[in-house]
Design a protein around this motif. Structure first.
Motif, PDB file in Angstrom:
ATOM      1  N   ARG A  65      53.712 120.827  30.465  1.00 41.31           N
ATOM      2  CA  ARG A  65      54.857 119.932  30.577  1.00 41.31           C
ATOM      3  C   ARG A  65      55.757 120.376  31.738  1.00 41.31           C
ATOM      4  O   ARG A  65      56.119 121.544  31.847  1.00 41.31           O
ATOM      5  CB  ARG A  65      55.661 119.937  29.279  1.00 41.31           C
ATOM      6  N   GLU A 125      50.260 113.921  27.891  1.00 41.10           N
ATOM      7  CA  GLU A 125      50.464 113.466  26.501  1.00 41.10           C
ATOM      8  C   GLU A 125      49.359 112.511  26.079  1.00 41.10           C
ATOM      9  O   GLU A 125      48.819 112.616  24.984  1.00 41.10           O
ATOM     10  CB  GLU A 125      51.800 112.733  26.380  1.00 41.10           C
ATOM     11  N   GLU A 184      52.137 120.087  20.734  1.00 40.16           N
ATOM     12  CA  GLU A 184      52.685 118.906  20.077  1.00 40.16           C
ATOM     13  C   GLU A 184      52.572 119.007  18.549  1.00 40.16           C
ATOM     14  O   GLU A 184      51.887 119.885  18.023  1.00 40.16           O
ATOM     15  CB  GLU A 184      51.914 117.675  20.547  1.00 40.16           C
ATOM     16  N   ASN A 194      53.444 114.212  32.971  1.00 39.72           N
ATOM     17  CA  ASN A 194      53.726 114.403  31.541  1.00 39.72           C
ATOM     18  C   ASN A 194      53.104 113.290  30.701  1.00 39.72           C
ATOM     19  O   ASN A 194      52.537 113.548  29.638  1.00 39.72           O
ATOM     20  CB  ASN A 194      55.236 114.475  31.292  1.00 39.72           C
ATOM     21  N   ARG A 217      46.531 112.917  23.147  1.00 40.62           N
ATOM     22  CA  ARG A 217      46.526 111.981  22.015  1.00 40.62           C
ATOM     23  C   ARG A 217      45.148 111.335  21.859  1.00 40.62           C
ATOM     24  O   ARG A 217      44.610 111.261  20.764  1.00 40.62           O
ATOM     25  CB  ARG A 217      47.591 110.907  22.238  1.00 40.62           C
TER      26      ARG A 217
END
Lengths: 271, 271
Positions: B228, B259, A230, B255, B263
């Motif tokens: 992913r 993510e 990312e 996914n 994060r």
């Protein structure tokens, strides 16, 4: 290691099942290892009746050919690993004490290193024909702790550069003496290695394909997968305004290659 | 396996380095294993002077508690693996011949199973503080081939369901006798297990942080990563018009979780 561009086939590296998927080519093996963000390293810590288990540590590393200062010849490509396997296994309580593998007359700790790229799921009409697309390589060799300072410096740069190219010169280097001292580098002299690839579309059973009840209700195809990197997030202590181009470019390239490979293998005919 | 909700700490499962990252909780271990699309399984094929190496096979599997027909009690949770380790190790040339572990008086083949989730790169000011964020678990136990038909059927469903929930009933089942016969299922009775997590932001050296030349030119932060899964591609033999909802939902959830985790760990304070 073989002199030519193929790793020696021994009993273990001769992939018994699925021989058409096996490959002993140096380049294939080294590409899979160098492209894996994490390697799995297996060894037997201490073979006793109480504790007969091999163990596995996730580590980082990569292949490299070292050239000693003043030499014009590189040594054959070895696999260098960065990590703390050393703490448990390479220290003996006194200088005269032998390591277990020295007692066995071996040139190093026997290890296995495995790199696996999971490329997607293959969904056939029946679960028994389901599969995973992957690229994988298994390397067997003898691990020793790198003590030569020049070779250690070579590997200290090789390993992070393999993960994120151009990072080394764009970070605070050279290392301090203390940093070099506390960092353990293992060198694996490769005895044998092989790679396996599963990169096909679905393979269904004939009996299922002629059963309209089955084909009419069971979706069959592939779900591609790849490791996605990312947009970088600056740390609290970061003082550089823009994300450097070499990082952005590397992320873009990794993601593009991941996507492309996943797409390519799905578009292939199955064998 | 321990009776309480913690795996027994033995020498090997006691993570020597980075103890704050270690966790022996059953749920953590089982979540990491069940969430991994590929497991790395290590064993020693045959310990001889010629071939002292452990080896690693990538396999699929998951934890499950089996309840025998007519029983009200489930056995403690075991790790079931799907694969062909059996071909090489579990067959002896005659019924009277013992396997190597039977000769050693062990209840099964000693194995190590490792599940690793690579969650991103941590780019510090100096390469020596670079790190990889990951979740990893290491399980040691004894592997045996499942021969009881009811338990085998339990595991045959458990393993693919663990990878893609609801796929089993939405594909061609039940298995044929031939399918059951050719599929090898291993059961790992867990002896010890532990999990490790590295989920922090950057940790820089104080000496680097006060060097404005370093902080002024070296970008520091994290590059998050996750596996992913892409939009499914129908196979040539697919006859179902739309991609089923359970597949779409699963991809979306995988996914999203990938993510989110990437994060979250980046937004955490470093310790």
């Amino acid at each position: 290691m073989a002199e030519d561009s193929q790793y020696t086939k021994t009993f273990k590296s001769t992939v018994n099942r699925l021989k058409d998927r096996a490959d002993y080519d140096h380049e294939t093996v080294q590409t899979f290892v160098n492209g894996a963000p994490v390697l799995h390293v297996s060894f037997v810590p201490k073979r006793t009746d109480d504790d007969p288990f091999p163990t596995i540590l996730p580590m980082i590393g990569g292949f490299g050919s070292y050239t000693a200062p003043g030499s014009t010849e590189s040594s054959s490509s070895a696999l260098y690993l960065h990590g703390h396997i050393s703490a448990r296994l390479f220290k003996t309580s006194s200088a005269s004490e032998k390591t277990p593998w020295e007692e066995d007359g071996l040139p190093g700790l026997p290890v296995c290193v495995c790199a696996t790229h999971m490329d997607g799921l293959v969904l056939a009409l029946t679960p028994f024909k389901h599969d995973v697309n992957y690229r994988s390589t298994v390397v067997h060799g003898y691990a020793t702790l790198v003590t030569d300072l020049a070779e250690k410096n070579f590997a200290l740069r090789l390993i992070p550069e393999n993960i994120l190219p151009n990072r080394w010169e764009n970070s605070r280097v050279p290392p301090t003496d203390a940093e070099i001292k506390v960092t353990g580098i293992l060198k694996i002299d490769v005895v044998d290695a092989s790679a396996k690839v599963r990169a096909y579309a679905v393979e269904n059973d004939k009996a299922d394909l002629v059963d309209v009840d089955v084909t009419g209700r069971v979706w069959t195809g592939t779900v591609r997968a790849y490791v996605r990197y990312e947009t970088p997030i600056p740390g609290k202590e970061n003082a550089v305004k823009d994300i450097p181009k070499y990082i952005d470019r590397w992320i873009e390239e990794r993601n593009r290659k991941g996507e492309e490979y996943a797409r390519e293998i799905t578009s292939q005919l199955h064998s």
